[in-house]
Design a protein around this motif. Sequence first.
Motif, PDB file in Angstrom:
ATOM      1  N   UNK A  10       0.809  -1.126  -0.047  1.00 45.11           N
ATOM      2  CA  UNK A  10      -0.059  -0.071  -0.089  1.00 45.11           C
ATOM      3  C   UNK A  10       0.861   1.331   0.056  1.00 45.11           C
ATOM      4  N   UNK A  11       2.056   1.209   0.368  1.00 44.74           N
ATOM      5  CA  UNK A  11       3.083   2.213   0.345  1.00 44.74           C
ATOM      6  C   UNK A  11       3.163   2.929  -0.897  1.00 44.74           C
ATOM      7  N   UNK A  12       3.174   1.948  -1.905  1.00 49.39           N
ATOM      8  CA  UNK A  12       3.320   2.393  -3.338  1.00 49.39           C
ATOM      9  C   UNK A  12       1.901   3.180  -3.812  1.00 49.39           C
ATOM     10  N   UNK A  13       0.912   2.580  -3.523  1.00 51.58           N
ATOM     11  CA  UNK A  13      -0.137   3.240  -3.868  1.00 51.58           C
ATOM     12  C   UNK A  13      -0.232   4.434  -2.991  1.00 51.58           C
ATOM     13  N   UNK A  14       0.197   4.731  -1.830  1.00 46.63           N
ATOM     14  CA  UNK A  14       0.037   5.860  -1.060  1.00 46.63           C
ATOM     15  C   UNK A  14       0.836   7.017  -1.969  1.00 46.63           C
ATOM     16  N   UNK A  15       1.986   6.418  -2.146  1.00 47.03           N
ATOM     17  CA  UNK A  15       2.982   7.371  -2.913  1.00 47.03           C
ATOM     18  C   UNK A  15       2.622   8.134  -4.094  1.00 47.03           C
ATOM     19  N   UNK A  16       1.782   7.115  -4.956  1.00 44.48           N
ATOM     20  CA  UNK A  16       1.365   7.857  -6.244  1.00 44.48           C
ATOM     21  C   UNK A  16      -0.079   8.569  -5.843  1.00 44.48           C
ATOM     22  N   UNK A  17      -0.775   8.124  -4.933  1.00 40.79           N
ATOM     23  CA  UNK A  17      -1.857   8.891  -4.707  1.00 40.79           C
ATOM     24  C   UNK A  17      -1.551  10.151  -4.106  1.00 40.79           C
ATOM     25  N   UNK A  18      -0.692  10.532  -3.325  1.00 35.96           N
ATOM     26  CA  UNK A  18      -0.343  11.726  -2.637  1.00 35.96           C
ATOM     27  C   UNK A  18       0.372  12.674  -3.961  1.00 35.96           C
ATOM     28  N   UNK A  46      -8.477   3.633   6.669  1.00 35.83           N
ATOM     29  CA  UNK A  46      -8.413   3.002   7.740  1.00 35.83           C
ATOM     30  C   UNK A  46      -7.315   2.854   8.507  1.00 35.83           C
ATOM     31  N   UNK A  47      -6.142   2.510   7.952  1.00 32.91           N
ATOM     32  CA  UNK A  47      -4.913   2.160   8.805  1.00 32.91           C
ATOM     33  C   UNK A  47      -4.319   3.676   9.418  1.00 32.91           C
ATOM     34  N   UNK A  48      -4.359   4.702   8.678  1.00 32.80           N
ATOM     35  CA  UNK A  48      -3.976   5.943   9.413  1.00 32.80           C
ATOM     36  C   UNK A  48      -5.018   6.845   9.965  1.00 32.80           C
ATOM     37  N   UNK A  49      -6.193   6.256   9.741  1.00 34.65           N
ATOM     38  CA  UNK A  49      -7.304   6.914  10.690  1.00 34.65           C
ATOM     39  C   UNK A  49      -7.382   8.481  10.363  1.00 34.65           C
ATOM     40  N   UNK A  50      -7.467   8.559   8.933  1.00 39.57           N
ATOM     41  CA  UNK A  50      -7.258   9.876   8.280  1.00 39.57           C
ATOM     42  C   UNK A  50      -7.680   9.806   6.817  1.00 39.57           C
ATOM     43  N   UNK A  51      -8.624  10.765   6.372  1.00 37.30           N
ATOM     44  CA  UNK A  51      -9.129  10.887   4.885  1.00 37.30           C
ATOM     45  C   UNK A  51      -7.996  11.130   3.823  1.00 37.30           C
ATOM     46  N   UNK A  52      -6.962  11.656   4.179  1.00 37.92           N
ATOM     47  CA  UNK A  52      -5.623  11.682   3.416  1.00 37.92           C
ATOM     48  C   UNK A  52      -5.869  12.586   2.155  1.00 37.92           C
ATOM     49  N   UNK A  56     -12.198  19.181  -2.661  1.00 41.41           N
ATOM     50  CA  UNK A  56     -12.504  20.536  -2.398  1.00 41.41           C
ATOM     51  C   UNK A  56     -12.459  21.039  -3.796  1.00 41.41           C
ATOM     52  N   UNK A  57     -14.144  21.368  -4.168  1.00 46.06           N
ATOM     53  CA  UNK A  57     -14.566  21.964  -5.369  1.00 46.06           C
ATOM     54  C   UNK A  57     -14.217  20.776  -6.419  1.00 46.06           C
ATOM     55  N   UNK A  58     -13.313  21.089  -7.274  1.00 46.02           N
ATOM     56  CA  UNK A  58     -13.048  19.967  -8.401  1.00 46.02           C
ATOM     57  C   UNK A  58     -11.719  19.211  -8.110  1.00 46.02           C
ATOM     58  N   UNK A  59     -10.850  19.568  -7.068  1.00 45.46           N
ATOM     59  CA  UNK A  59      -9.764  18.788  -6.807  1.00 45.46           C
ATOM     60  C   UNK A  59      -9.749  18.194  -5.659  1.00 45.46           C
ATOM     61  N   UNK A  60      -8.731  17.161  -5.724  1.00 44.23           N
ATOM     62  CA  UNK A  60      -8.559  16.373  -4.238  1.00 44.23           C
ATOM     63  C   UNK A  60      -7.234  17.190  -3.632  1.00 44.23           C
ATOM     64  N   UNK A  61      -7.491  17.526  -2.251  1.00 44.97           N
ATOM     65  CA  UNK A  61      -6.296  18.209  -1.702  1.00 44.97           C
ATOM     66  C   UNK A  61      -5.759  17.064  -0.561  1.00 44.97           C
ATOM     67  N   UNK A  62      -4.556  17.431  -0.264  1.00 46.72           N
ATOM     68  CA  UNK A  62      -3.975  16.506   0.945  1.00 46.72           C
ATOM     69  C   UNK A  62      -4.514  16.931   2.335  1.00 46.72           C
ATOM     70  N   UNK A  63      -4.687  16.148   3.226  1.00 46.77           N
ATOM     71  CA  UNK A  63      -4.836  16.632   4.502  1.00 46.77           C
ATOM     72  C   UNK A  63      -3.611  16.764   5.169  1.00 46.77           C
ATOM     73  N   UNK A  64      -3.624  17.416   6.331  1.00 44.78           N
ATOM     74  CA  UNK A  64      -2.167  18.025   7.074  1.00 44.78           C
ATOM     75  C   UNK A  64      -1.488  16.552   7.225  1.00 44.78           C
ATOM     76  N   UNK A  65      -2.308  15.416   7.644  1.00 44.38           N
ATOM     77  CA  UNK A  65      -1.689  14.222   8.145  1.00 44.38           C
ATOM     78  C   UNK A  65      -0.807  13.667   6.821  1.00 44.38           C
ATOM     79  N   UNK A  66      -1.715  13.897   5.414  1.00 47.47           N
ATOM     80  CA  UNK A  66      -0.915  13.556   4.271  1.00 47.47           C
ATOM     81  C   UNK A  66       0.419  14.168   3.694  1.00 47.47           C
TER      82      UNK A  66
END
Length: 304
Positions: A10-18, A46-52, A56-66
Amino acid sequence: MRFNKLDLNLLVALDVLLKERSVTRAAEMLNLSPSAMSNSLSRLREYFEDDLLVQIGRKMELTPRAERLQEAVRDVLLRIDSTIAAPPAFEPQHSDRMFRIFSSDYTQLVLGPPMLSLAAKQGATVRFEFAPQVDQPHRYLERGEADLLVIPTGFMSPDHPREVLYEENFVCMVWRDSAIAKGELSFERYVAADHVVMQPGSGRSDAFEGWFLKRYGITRRVGVLTYSFITLPALLVGTERVATVHERVARRLTGAWPLEIRPTPMKIDAMEQAMQWHKFRTNDPGLTWLRGLLGEAARRMDEF
């Protein structure tokens, strides 16, 4: 494979998603279906207990945790790639590896030909991609998007190793038939003239000679701005303008255009041109070969 109950895949997926901030684009990058990538994002949330990632509008933004995770995840993957996943040896004659080098068109003009010639003489089957100059180039090393930077030492990060390749001096160029080409190019004539100046595409930082001149309180009237070191001399033709140019560029282009070289009317320190790589990839066999290739190319560059 799991570590502290986290599926490391999942770290690979997380890296690309971010990086992409899009489930659809991340899925395309990893050759997965959007539904599979969406499922990975759900498990990460679920693992990080954060939306990541939040809409926001038409874009996806990173949460502070992300945002805090982004650089750490990239570092972990880069360490794995450069240590565990890296092959123990590198044979350039049997490799299809693509090396990505961030450099200016000036560097490509003076260092590219000897580098590619030497690689061809070795029978190397590797590939090269030259990427343009950018602001904060060390960020591209840290994200694994650049193998090497070839830039002046003054623009390098203190956090990663470097090796000086060569020094470059500066000269002035003028159109051969201009009035300013007649007689000495004095300091007064230089300052009074219009100048053709290279500025990186972002427009937020100066090229080396512009930075140096500003540092010493010398201002120039800029008549033309260009994003290219190579086109800069050609833009002098038919004008009374002056350009301050890398000497090796000037020597190579005087035969192509009706231009003349003049010494700079003030002392400009030589520029140190160096290569820099990520500290985690110092022992990467492929990069070790590439660094050696560039070092040899720099030693032989004036033969071309």
